[in-house]
Write a protein that holds these residues in place. Sequence first.
Motif, PDB file in Angstrom:
ATOM      1  N   UNK A 218       9.765  25.384   0.657  1.00  0.00           N
ATOM      2  CA  UNK A 218      10.926  24.668   1.163  1.00  0.00           C
ATOM      3  C   UNK A 218      12.128  25.528   1.476  1.00  0.00           C
ATOM      4  N   UNK A 219      12.150  26.772   1.051  1.00  0.00           N
ATOM      5  CA  UNK A 219      13.232  27.701   1.353  1.00  0.00           C
ATOM      6  C   UNK A 219      12.641  29.016   1.855  1.00  0.00           C
ATOM      7  N   UNK A 220      13.443  29.804   2.556  1.00  0.00           N
ATOM      8  CA  UNK A 220      12.928  31.036   3.147  1.00  0.00           C
ATOM      9  C   UNK A 220      12.579  32.067   2.066  1.00  0.00           C
ATOM     10  N   UNK A 221      11.412  32.669   2.250  1.00  0.00           N
ATOM     11  CA  UNK A 221      10.964  33.730   1.343  1.00  0.00           C
ATOM     12  C   UNK A 221       9.950  34.578   2.099  1.00  0.00           C
ATOM     13  N   UNK A 222      10.153  35.887   2.065  1.00  0.00           N
ATOM     14  CA  UNK A 222       9.273  36.804   2.803  1.00  0.00           C
ATOM     15  C   UNK A 222       9.168  36.417   4.286  1.00  0.00           C
ATOM     16  N   UNK A 223      10.321  36.077   4.881  1.00  0.00           N
ATOM     17  CA  UNK A 223      10.402  35.729   6.309  1.00  0.00           C
ATOM     18  C   UNK A 223       9.564  34.509   6.669  1.00  0.00           C
ATOM     19  N   UNK A 224       9.390  33.627   5.725  1.00  0.00           N
ATOM     20  CA  UNK A 224       8.611  32.422   5.990  1.00  0.00           C
ATOM     21  C   UNK A 224       9.201  31.267   5.210  1.00  0.00           C
ATOM     22  N   UNK A 225       9.142  30.077   5.804  1.00  0.00           N
ATOM     23  CA  UNK A 225       9.591  28.864   5.131  1.00  0.00           C
ATOM     24  C   UNK A 225       8.479  27.832   5.196  1.00  0.00           C
ATOM     25  N   UNK A 226       7.854  27.561   4.058  1.00  0.00           N
ATOM     26  CA  UNK A 226       6.784  26.566   3.985  1.00  0.00           C
ATOM     27  C   UNK A 226       7.408  25.210   3.699  1.00  0.00           C
ATOM     28  N   UNK A 227       7.140  24.248   4.586  1.00  0.00           N
ATOM     29  CA  UNK A 227       7.827  22.968   4.510  1.00  0.00           C
ATOM     30  C   UNK A 227       6.922  21.822   4.059  1.00  0.00           C
ATOM     31  N   UNK A 228       5.668  22.114   3.768  1.00  0.00           N
ATOM     32  CA  UNK A 228       4.784  21.075   3.236  1.00  0.00           C
ATOM     33  C   UNK A 228       3.700  21.739   2.392  1.00  0.00           C
ATOM     34  N   UNK A 229       2.879  20.889   1.757  1.00  0.00           N
ATOM     35  CA  UNK A 229       1.865  21.395   0.826  1.00  0.00           C
ATOM     36  C   UNK A 229       0.815  22.262   1.516  1.00  0.00           C
ATOM     37  N   UNK A 230       0.410  21.860   2.692  1.00  0.00           N
ATOM     38  CA  UNK A 230      -0.598  22.645   3.417  1.00  0.00           C
ATOM     39  C   UNK A 230      -0.085  24.051   3.716  1.00  0.00           C
ATOM     40  N   UNK A 231       1.156  24.157   4.142  1.00  0.00           N
ATOM     41  CA  UNK A 231       1.710  25.476   4.458  1.00  0.00           C
ATOM     42  C   UNK A 231       1.789  26.362   3.219  1.00  0.00           C
ATOM     43  N   UNK A 232       2.098  25.783   2.087  1.00  0.00           N
ATOM     44  CA  UNK A 232       2.121  26.573   0.844  1.00  0.00           C
ATOM     45  C   UNK A 232       0.725  27.104   0.538  1.00  0.00           C
ATOM     46  N   UNK A 233      -0.271  26.224   0.623  1.00  0.00           N
ATOM     47  CA  UNK A 233      -1.646  26.630   0.301  1.00  0.00           C
ATOM     48  C   UNK A 233      -2.154  27.696   1.262  1.00  0.00           C
ATOM     49  N   UNK A 234      -1.937  27.506   2.548  1.00  0.00           N
ATOM     50  CA  UNK A 234      -2.413  28.468   3.539  1.00  0.00           C
ATOM     51  C   UNK A 234      -1.716  29.815   3.357  1.00  0.00           C
ATOM     52  N   UNK A 235      -0.419  29.795   3.093  1.00  0.00           N
ATOM     53  CA  UNK A 235       0.336  31.038   2.910  1.00  0.00           C
ATOM     54  C   UNK A 235      -0.251  31.861   1.768  1.00  0.00           C
ATOM     55  N   UNK A 236      -0.479  31.232   0.634  1.00  0.00           N
ATOM     56  CA  UNK A 236      -0.996  31.957  -0.523  1.00  0.00           C
ATOM     57  C   UNK A 236      -2.419  32.480  -0.282  1.00  0.00           C
ATOM     58  N   UNK A 237      -3.298  31.634   0.266  1.00  0.00           N
ATOM     59  CA  UNK A 237      -4.690  32.059   0.468  1.00  0.00           C
ATOM     60  C   UNK A 237      -4.771  33.154   1.526  1.00  0.00           C
ATOM     61  N   UNK A 238      -3.957  33.066   2.565  1.00  0.00           N
ATOM     62  CA  UNK A 238      -3.948  34.143   3.562  1.00  0.00           C
ATOM     63  C   UNK A 238      -3.484  35.456   2.952  1.00  0.00           C
ATOM     64  N   UNK A 239      -2.508  35.400   2.070  1.00  0.00           N
ATOM     65  CA  UNK A 239      -2.065  36.623   1.396  1.00  0.00           C
ATOM     66  C   UNK A 239      -3.189  37.241   0.576  1.00  0.00           C
TER      67      UNK A 239
END
Length: 278
Positions: A218-239
Amino acid sequence: MANKIALLLLGGIVVTATSAGAAIGVYLGDGGPLLGGNNDGGDGSAAPTATLTATATATTAPATDADAGGGNGDSDGGGGGTATEEPGSAGTTPPPTSTATPPTATPEPDATATPGPVRPDSFNETKVRLLVVEEINDRRVERGLERLRSDEVLTRMAGNHSRRMSGQGYVSHAAGGYTTAERYRRNGLDQRCGILDSERNTVREDREIEALDKVSAGGEFDNRTNRNEREIAVDAVENWFATDSERRKLTYENAGQLGVGVHVSGSNRAYLTVDLCS
């Protein structure tokens, strides 16, 4: 005697000149023969008449714009009127027509407002956890590997570790006074969760069977802002799959179970833990 004779002669000359001048004046004033004679010329033929007045000239010359409408007055303007121009005449100049195109107002582009942070408590941590399991298994299937099954004990242990990392504000295998090995042991998982490598010679355990991350929620971190649950999950798994060591953990051939823990902090960060088992 001689003087008297001279005076008499001079007087005669004056009288004679005066009479001649009077006669000339009469002829001139009455249109006498000195100006062309009578109408019949005296011999029955018409005599040429010299025309000297401006009126005669005006009757033979065509009217021009300068003297049109002047009436019957003499050339000195004694009877002339004011000249006027007829509509549509050659001397009329039509009013100018404007051909300029009025300027067209260009609308200002709407300013795109940057959306503000999403409230941390608006995220469903359980939903994020299920989506992380889904994203990991999709990538395992793409590589011809079996899906991992969620384990209740592993899930509870991973959730506790994510909350401890959030409390300390950074990612670490040791949090709240417990290392990875100690947590597996305290939960009775140290004996059954070692994972053999592909040659079934070496057991993977402790940090080798745990993956951690911190991403935006929900807030900017590492040049990215995840605004829903799917974006959080995808961000972590891609990392994880972009890092050799973490990708290797999540693609163990002999792994069979996993537990995922998620905690969203008040500072808009999501702390994630994945614990694996055979």
